[in-house]
Scaffold this active site. Structure first.
Site, PDB file in Angstrom:
ATOM      1  N   CYS A   1      40.231  39.163  31.615  1.00 28.85           N
ATOM      2  CA  CYS A   1      39.919  37.747  31.392  1.00 28.85           C
ATOM      3  C   CYS A   1      40.764  37.122  30.290  1.00 28.85           C
ATOM      4  CB  CYS A   1      38.438  37.591  31.050  1.00 28.85           C
ATOM      5  SG  CYS A   1      37.396  37.782  32.501  1.00 28.85           S
ATOM      6  N   GLY A   2      41.687  37.895  29.716  1.00 27.81           N
ATOM      7  CA  GLY A   2      42.510  37.345  28.637  1.00 27.81           C
ATOM      8  C   GLY A   2      42.183  37.964  27.291  1.00 27.81           C
TER       9      GLY A   2
ATOM     10  N   HIS B   1      33.611  45.695  26.079  1.00 30.33           N
ATOM     11  CA  HIS B   1      33.331  45.129  27.405  1.00 30.33           C
ATOM     12  C   HIS B   1      31.837  45.301  27.741  1.00 30.33           C
ATOM     13  CE1 HIS B   1      37.489  44.481  28.430  1.00 30.33           C
ATOM     14  NE2 HIS B   1      37.810  45.748  28.553  1.00 30.33           N
TER      15      HIS B   1
ATOM     16  N   SER C   1      44.237  39.613  38.813  1.00 34.31           N
ATOM     17  CA  SER C   1      44.809  40.274  37.639  1.00 34.31           C
ATOM     18  C   SER C   1      44.418  41.762  37.619  1.00 34.31           C
ATOM     19  CB  SER C   1      44.314  39.570  36.371  1.00 34.31           C
ATOM     20  OG  SER C   1      44.905  40.120  35.239  1.00 34.31           O
TER      21      SER C   1
HETATM   22  P1  A3P Z   1      47.475  37.843  34.745  1.00 34.71           P
HETATM   23  O1  A3P Z   1      47.383  39.195  35.368  1.00 34.71           O
HETATM   24  O2  A3P Z   1      46.801  36.790  35.562  1.00 34.71           O
HETATM   25  O3  A3P Z   1      48.855  37.455  34.370  1.00 34.71           O
HETATM   26  P2  A3P Z   1      43.278  41.273  29.555  1.00 34.71           P
HETATM   27  O4  A3P Z   1      44.010  40.972  28.289  1.00 34.71           O
HETATM   28  O5  A3P Z   1      41.813  40.951  29.478  1.00 34.71           O
HETATM   29  O6  A3P Z   1      43.595  42.607  30.079  1.00 34.71           O
HETATM   30  O7  A3P Z   1      43.800  40.197  30.617  1.00 34.71           O
HETATM   31  C1  A3P Z   1      45.113  40.257  31.096  1.00 34.71           C
HETATM   32  C2  A3P Z   1      45.486  38.894  31.604  1.00 34.71           C
HETATM   33  O8  A3P Z   1      45.771  38.029  30.496  1.00 34.71           O
HETATM   34  C3  A3P Z   1      46.775  38.945  32.423  1.00 34.71           C
HETATM   35  O9  A3P Z   1      46.660  37.886  33.375  1.00 34.71           O
HETATM   36  C4  A3P Z   1      47.830  38.668  31.363  1.00 34.71           C
HETATM   37  O10 A3P Z   1      49.061  38.253  31.880  1.00 34.71           O
HETATM   38  C5  A3P Z   1      47.128  37.582  30.555  1.00 34.71           C
HETATM   39  N1  A3P Z   1      47.648  37.465  29.179  1.00 34.71           N
HETATM   40  C6  A3P Z   1      48.064  38.450  28.351  1.00 34.71           C
HETATM   41  N2  A3P Z   1      48.481  37.941  27.189  1.00 34.71           N
HETATM   42  C7  A3P Z   1      48.320  36.605  27.264  1.00 34.71           C
HETATM   43  C8  A3P Z   1      48.601  35.528  26.360  1.00 34.71           C
HETATM   44  N3  A3P Z   1      49.106  35.747  25.162  1.00 34.71           N
HETATM   45  N4  A3P Z   1      48.313  34.283  26.767  1.00 34.71           N
HETATM   46  C9  A3P Z   1      47.776  34.055  27.997  1.00 34.71           C
HETATM   47  N5  A3P Z   1      47.516  35.015  28.893  1.00 34.71           N
HETATM   48  C10 A3P Z   1      47.777  36.282  28.541  1.00 34.71           C
END
Ligand code: A3P
Length: 325
Positions: A69-70, A138, A168
């Protein structure tokens, strides 16, 4: 170290034999359903240890998410906000030496679960690298230890549109799954996610637990959406700093400190740092945490029927909650 079945205690082994079990799809590890949520065995062991032994402090700050989720972004932002009085942005040397240039956000804001996977009562002094203890988890709301629920520590919860989260997750799982294991098809993974069978899922129940807590105790939970943060990053950064008890001063705003933090933690900056391109933890390259970092990528992967199905579940699950995507 990659942890596996051999690191489980006898107690957990015994518990697992009574729990519903399904094939996982993030890695080859099976998932077990414990009190309505699904976990890999080693995460369940961590959860039980945390519930029994973790002692929250009123000053703790906890970053909480469903995976994908970011989390990486939120960890970077929270770390940069809380530690900005130690690593100043108005001093070029201090700015250059900011820990986020040399460390992945998951190292600076570690998962509580990692400490408790094989250690029932681990030493948590390394969490005090920050001025306050800053860590992540989590763990679903219903499963939080009383110690966290009863303390005054602050929780920052980030959620994301389940369709983008699933996409993702799918890409992440393809990078994590060992080469010699059987592939899960995209359709199988979709069905499992919709059924709730995903690490720390059902996704919707995980979100709802923290959403409700944020309505009941807004001083304890800052509830954020990835999409809102992408759209208006500065507004959300200011909101987050205020919630964490370290609001930006007028002087800092005039000096452009919020903008500096957003730039440092941006997808483009973090994903291009050497540490995030080549660094590793437990055999997993940090680069797997960076893919596209955009809103709406699900349209490139899900059929219109899948999108409709997802939206129906979301509408039904969030009915009357006031929560929308
Ligand atoms: P996508 O796969 O849609 O690109 P988590 O950090 O919870 O594992 O989530 C990973 C998701 O957050 C991935 O999404 C990743 O690319 C995105 N992500 C990682 N760093 C980020 C940043 N600095 N700003 C925005 N999104 C980011």
């Amino acid at each position: 170290k990659q942890l596996g079945q051999s690191d489980l205690t006898e107690e957990v082994e015994k518990l697992l034999s009574f729990l519903p079990k399904k094939n996982g799809w993030l890695t080859s590890a099976p998932l077990y359903q414990f009190q309505n949520f699904w976990y890999p065995a080693i995460q369940l062991q961590a959860l039980l240890n945390i519930q029994r032994n973790f002692q929250a402090l009123d000053t703790d700050l906890v970053v909480i998410t469903n995976p994908k989720c970011g989390t990486t972004w939120l960890k970077a932002l929270s770390f940069a906000i809380v530690n900005r009085f130690r690593f100043h942005f108005d001093n070029p040397t201090s700015k250059q030496n900011h820990p986020l240039h040399k460390n992945n956000p998951h190292i600076l804001v570690p998962y509580l679960e990692y400490f408790y996977m094989i250690d029932q009562n681990p030493d948590l002094t390394c969490l005090s690298f920050s001025t306050t203890r800053l860590f992540s988890t989590h763990i679903p709301h219903a499963m939080l230890p009383d110690s966290i629920k009863d303390s005054k520590c602050k929780l920052i919860y980030l959620c994301r549109d389940p369709k983008d989260t699933f996409v993702s997750f799918w890409h992440f799982s393809n990078k994590l799954r060992p080469k010699n294991t059987e592939d899960t098809s995209f359709e199988d993974a979709f069905e499992k996610f919709c059924e709730g069978v995903v690490d720390f899922g059902p996704f919707w129940d995980n979100v709802l637990g923290y959403w409700k807590m944020s309505l009941e105790s807004p001083e304890r939970v800052c509830f954020l959406k990835y999409e809102d943060m992408k759209k208006e990053p500065k507004i959300h950064l200011l909101k987050l700093a205020e919630f964490l008890g370290v609001p930006f001063s007028v002087e800092e705003e005039n000096d452009g400190v919020p903008e500096e933090i957003l730039k440092l933690c941006s997808f483009d900056n973090l994903s291009n740092l050497e540490v995030n391109k080549t660094g590793k933890i437990a055999g997993i390259g940090f680069s797997v945490y960076f893919r596209r970092g955009e809103v709406g990528d699900h349209v490139n992967h899900l059929t219109p029927e899948m999108i409709e199905h997802f939206d129906e579940i979301t509408e039904q699950k969030f009915l009357d909650s006031g929560l929308k995507f």
